[in-house]
Design a protein around this motif. Structure first.
Motif, PDB file in Angstrom:
ATOM      1  N   LEU A 111      53.613  33.845  32.963  1.00 14.55           N
ATOM      2  CA  LEU A 111      53.128  33.451  34.278  1.00 14.55           C
ATOM      3  C   LEU A 111      53.074  31.940  34.391  1.00 14.55           C
ATOM      4  N   ALA A 112      53.264  31.450  35.590  1.00 15.33           N
ATOM      5  CA  ALA A 112      53.165  30.012  35.834  1.00 15.33           C
ATOM      6  C   ALA A 112      51.726  29.568  35.617  1.00 15.33           C
ATOM      7  N   PRO A 113      51.519  28.324  35.170  1.00 15.32           N
ATOM      8  CA  PRO A 113      50.146  27.837  34.999  1.00 15.32           C
ATOM      9  C   PRO A 113      49.387  27.919  36.325  1.00 15.32           C
ATOM     10  N   THR A 114      48.119  28.249  36.240  1.00 18.01           N
ATOM     11  CA  THR A 114      47.311  28.362  37.445  1.00 18.01           C
ATOM     12  C   THR A 114      46.588  27.057  37.701  1.00 18.01           C
ATOM     13  N   LYS A 115      46.329  26.783  38.959  1.00 19.48           N
ATOM     14  CA  LYS A 115      45.601  25.575  39.321  1.00 19.48           C
ATOM     15  C   LYS A 115      44.102  25.830  39.187  1.00 19.48           C
ATOM     16  N   PRO A 116      43.314  24.793  38.968  1.00 16.81           N
ATOM     17  CA  PRO A 116      41.859  24.982  38.874  1.00 16.81           C
ATOM     18  C   PRO A 116      41.298  25.518  40.187  1.00 16.81           C
ATOM     19  N   LEU A 117      40.238  26.290  40.071  1.00 15.76           N
ATOM     20  CA  LEU A 117      39.561  26.808  41.256  1.00 15.76           C
ATOM     21  C   LEU A 117      38.747  25.687  41.898  1.00 15.76           C
ATOM     22  N   THR A 118      38.661  25.697  43.219  1.00 16.40           N
ATOM     23  CA  THR A 118      37.911  24.678  43.945  1.00 16.40           C
ATOM     24  C   THR A 118      36.810  25.339  44.770  1.00 16.40           C
ATOM     25  N   ALA A 119      36.004  24.535  45.424  1.00 19.60           N
ATOM     26  CA  ALA A 119      34.925  25.043  46.273  1.00 19.60           C
ATOM     27  C   ALA A 119      35.478  25.827  47.466  1.00 19.60           C
ATOM     28  N   LEU A 120      36.743  25.664  47.777  1.00 17.29           N
ATOM     29  CA  LEU A 120      37.351  26.402  48.881  1.00 17.29           C
ATOM     30  C   LEU A 120      37.755  27.815  48.482  1.00 17.29           C
ATOM     31  N   ASP A 121      37.851  28.075  47.182  1.00 19.98           N
ATOM     32  CA  ASP A 121      38.196  29.410  46.702  1.00 19.98           C
ATOM     33  C   ASP A 121      36.954  30.294  46.759  1.00 19.98           C
ATOM     34  N   ARG A 122      37.062  31.441  47.413  1.00 22.56           N
ATOM     35  CA  ARG A 122      35.915  32.293  47.670  1.00 22.56           C
ATOM     36  C   ARG A 122      36.089  33.667  47.017  1.00 22.56           C
ATOM     37  N   CYS A 123      34.983  34.257  46.607  1.00 23.50           N
ATOM     38  CA  CYS A 123      34.958  35.585  45.999  1.00 23.50           C
ATOM     39  C   CYS A 123      35.466  36.627  46.992  1.00 23.50           C
ATOM     40  N   ASP A 124      36.366  37.481  46.537  1.00 26.97           N
ATOM     41  CA  ASP A 124      36.901  38.533  47.393  1.00 26.97           C
ATOM     42  C   ASP A 124      35.876  39.630  47.677  1.00 26.97           C
ATOM     43  N   ARG A 125      34.798  39.697  46.917  1.00 26.93           N
ATOM     44  CA  ARG A 125      33.774  40.723  47.130  1.00 26.93           C
ATOM     45  C   ARG A 125      32.675  40.253  48.084  1.00 26.93           C
ATOM     46  N   CYS A 126      32.203  38.983  47.902  1.00 32.95           N
ATOM     47  CA  CYS A 126      31.015  38.572  48.667  1.00 32.95           C
ATOM     48  C   CYS A 126      31.163  37.240  49.402  1.00 32.95           C
ATOM     49  N   GLY A 127      32.221  36.500  49.148  1.00 30.12           N
ATOM     50  CA  GLY A 127      32.434  35.238  49.843  1.00 30.12           C
ATOM     51  C   GLY A 127      31.801  34.025  49.184  1.00 30.12           C
ATOM     52  N   ALA A 128      31.102  34.206  48.057  1.00 36.38           N
ATOM     53  CA  ALA A 128      30.526  33.068  47.328  1.00 36.38           C
ATOM     54  C   ALA A 128      31.658  32.271  46.664  1.00 36.38           C
ATOM     55  N   GLN A 129      31.339  31.095  46.148  1.00 35.26           N
ATOM     56  CA  GLN A 129      32.353  30.288  45.475  1.00 35.26           C
ATOM     57  C   GLN A 129      32.922  31.058  44.284  1.00 35.26           C
ATOM     58  N   ALA A 130      34.239  31.055  44.160  1.00 34.73           N
ATOM     59  CA  ALA A 130      34.917  31.772  43.076  1.00 34.73           C
ATOM     60  C   ALA A 130      34.987  30.911  41.821  1.00 34.73           C
ATOM     61  N   TYR A 131      34.715  31.526  40.702  1.00 34.75           N
ATOM     62  CA  TYR A 131      34.826  30.883  39.397  1.00 34.75           C
ATOM     63  C   TYR A 131      35.742  31.659  38.462  1.00 34.75           C
ATOM     64  N   ILE A 132      36.208  32.819  38.897  1.00 36.05           N
ATOM     65  CA  ILE A 132      37.077  33.652  38.069  1.00 36.05           C
ATOM     66  C   ILE A 132      38.269  34.103  38.905  1.00 36.05           C
ATOM     67  N   ARG A 133      39.463  33.919  38.334  1.00 41.13           N
ATOM     68  CA  ARG A 133      40.704  34.372  38.978  1.00 41.13           C
ATOM     69  C   ARG A 133      41.320  35.426  38.072  1.00 41.13           C
ATOM     70  N   ALA A 134      41.663  36.557  38.633  1.00 38.20           N
ATOM     71  CA  ALA A 134      42.367  37.610  37.908  1.00 38.20           C
ATOM     72  C   ALA A 134      43.766  37.712  38.506  1.00 38.20           C
ATOM     73  N   ILE A 135      44.781  37.474  37.677  1.00 41.59           N
ATOM     74  CA  ILE A 135      46.161  37.580  38.131  1.00 41.59           C
ATOM     75  C   ILE A 135      46.690  38.924  37.624  1.00 41.59           C
ATOM     76  N   LEU A 136      46.977  39.801  38.552  1.00 40.64           N
ATOM     77  CA  LEU A 136      47.409  41.153  38.230  1.00 40.64           C
ATOM     78  C   LEU A 136      48.855  41.158  37.757  1.00 40.64           C
ATOM     79  N   PRO A 137      49.252  42.157  36.976  1.00 43.55           N
ATOM     80  CA  PRO A 137      50.630  42.220  36.477  1.00 43.55           C
ATOM     81  C   PRO A 137      51.690  42.190  37.576  1.00 43.55           C
ATOM     82  N   VAL A 138      51.342  42.635  38.780  1.00 41.69           N
ATOM     83  CA  VAL A 138      52.314  42.627  39.887  1.00 41.69           C
ATOM     84  C   VAL A 138      52.393  41.262  40.565  1.00 41.69           C
TER      85      VAL A 138
END
Length: 76
Positions: free
Chosen positions: A5-32
Motif C-alpha cells: 500500500l502507498a504510505p498514508t498521510k498523517p491524520l489531521t483535525a479535519l479527519d473525523r470518526c466515521d462512527r461519531c464525528g469526533a476527531q479521528a486518530y485511527i485509520r483502517a485501510i481495508l484490503p479492497v
C-alpha cells in the motif's frame, strides 16, 4: 502488482470518526482499498476485528497523551 500500500498521510483535525464525528486518530485501510476513520474510543472497539480481516491500521492515538505543543516521541 506487489500488494504494497502507498504510505498514508498523517491524520489531521479535519479527519473525523466515521462512527461519531469526533476527531479521528485511527485509520483502517481495508484490503479492497477503502478506508475507515475512527476516534480512539471507536478504534479500540473495532481495530482487532478489522486487523483480523486484513486491514492495515494507522494508529495515532498516542498523540492524545502528548502535551500540546510538543512532538510525539517518534517525531522528535
Amino acid at each position: 502488482m506487489t500488494g504494497a500500500l502507498a504510505p498514508t498521510k498523517p491524520l489531521t483535525a479535519l479527519d473525523r470518526c466515521d462512527r461519531c464525528g469526533a476527531q479521528a486518530y485511527i485509520r483502517a485501510i481495508l484490503p479492497v482499498g477503502a478506508e475507515l476513520l475512527f476516534c480512539a474510543h471507536h478504534g479500540r472497539q473495532h481495530v482487532a476485528a478489522l486487523r483480523d480481516k486484513g486491514a492495515e491500521i494507522q494508529d495515532e492515538s498516542a498523540r492524545l497523551s502528548t502535551p500540546a505543543g510538543s512532538a510525539a516521541p517518534d517525531e522528535r
